[in-house]
Design an enzyme around this catalytic site. Structure first.
Site, PDB file in Angstrom:
ATOM      1  N   CYS A   6       1.315  -0.560 -15.015  1.00  0.00           N
ATOM      2  CA  CYS A   6       2.193   0.345 -14.276  1.00  0.00           C
ATOM      3  C   CYS A   6       2.959   1.268 -15.221  1.00  0.00           C
ATOM      4  O   CYS A   6       3.132   0.983 -16.403  1.00  0.00           O
ATOM      5  CB  CYS A   6       3.184  -0.483 -13.448  1.00  0.00           C
ATOM      6  SG  CYS A   6       3.985   0.465 -12.129  1.00  0.00           S
ATOM      7  N   ASP A 127       9.771  -9.456  -9.408  1.00  0.00           N
ATOM      8  CA  ASP A 127      10.257  -8.831 -10.637  1.00  0.00           C
ATOM      9  C   ASP A 127      11.620  -9.406 -10.993  1.00  0.00           C
ATOM     10  O   ASP A 127      12.295 -10.012 -10.160  1.00  0.00           O
ATOM     11  CB  ASP A 127      10.353  -7.315 -10.432  1.00  0.00           C
ATOM     12  CG  ASP A 127      10.378  -6.528 -11.726  1.00  0.00           C
ATOM     13  OD1 ASP A 127      10.340  -7.149 -12.811  1.00  0.00           O
ATOM     14  OD2 ASP A 127      10.440  -5.292 -11.654  1.00  0.00           O
TER      15      ASP A 127
END
Length: 209
Positions: A6, A127
């Protein structure tokens, strides 16, 4: 295992990373991010091999704006990192893209928020909890994930680095679909270290076999 890289935002670097054994690429369309990809020419993403799914990352963005980016860049999935509701997730999903909802994790109780999103998302992403929206380069305690008892598969994110290859080989959860890599593999924000990524993927594959 899904390997998602990402935070890409430079055409040449996108081409280099696309040559690795990865599954998904993430592009951040959140203007405050130093990895903002909104200025990329559409051709840079059109050149990504069909075997790699393109994921757009958004934070509290308007649905119309998300649709615009999906069409402009040919995105296959949308990752929502803000305060989006279950209904909002379903609305995006109904437009024909997969939806990944991110959850900030610091302790086991943080997984209770996932229940509302069951049936509205294709994947969750766990996360590290910080005051900001992701990109801290810090890990949360992976041991807390055993508290997640939902039905939606998830990606493990937050501060995963090259040194974690062996540890990931021993990490086990029946719904762990893959991992999300970002800041720990950067030479600069948005510029991935392709050699480091390649080494990590090789080590990960060796330890999984």
């Amino acid at each position: 295992m899904i390997i998602k890289v990402c935070g890409l935002c430079r055409p040449e670097n996108i081409r280099q990373v696309a040559a690795l054994e990865i599954s998904w690429m993430g592009f951040i369309f959140y203007p405050p991010s130093p990895r903002f990809a909104g200025g990329l020419p559409a051709a840079a993403l059109a050149a990504v091999p069909a075997s790699i799914r393109k994921v757009g990352v958004f934070v509290n963005e308007e649905a119309a704006r998300i649709r615009q980016y999906v069409q402009q860049y040919g995105l296959h999935a949308v990752q929502l990192h803000g305060d989006e509701t279950p209904g909002f997730c379903s609305g995006v999903r109904e437009r024909g893209v997969q939806v990944i909802k991110a959850f900030a994790v610091a302790e086991a109780s943080d997984f209770t928020a996932c229940a509302r999103y069951e049936g509205h998302c294709d994947y969750f992403l766990f996360d590290t909890k910080t005051p900001l929206y992701g990109g801290s380069g810090r890990q949360f305690d992976w041991g807390t994930v055993k508290s997640y008892r939902g039905t939606v598969p998830f990606l493990l994110s937050g501060g995963i680095g090259e040194e974690d290859a062996e540890r990931l080989a021993t990490f086990s959860h029946p719904l762990c679909a893959g991992i999300d890599l970002n800041s720990r593999f950067e030479e600069a924000p948005g510029q991935k270290d392709v050699i480091k990524l390649g080494r990590f993927i090789d080590r990960l594959n060796t330890n999984k076999n």
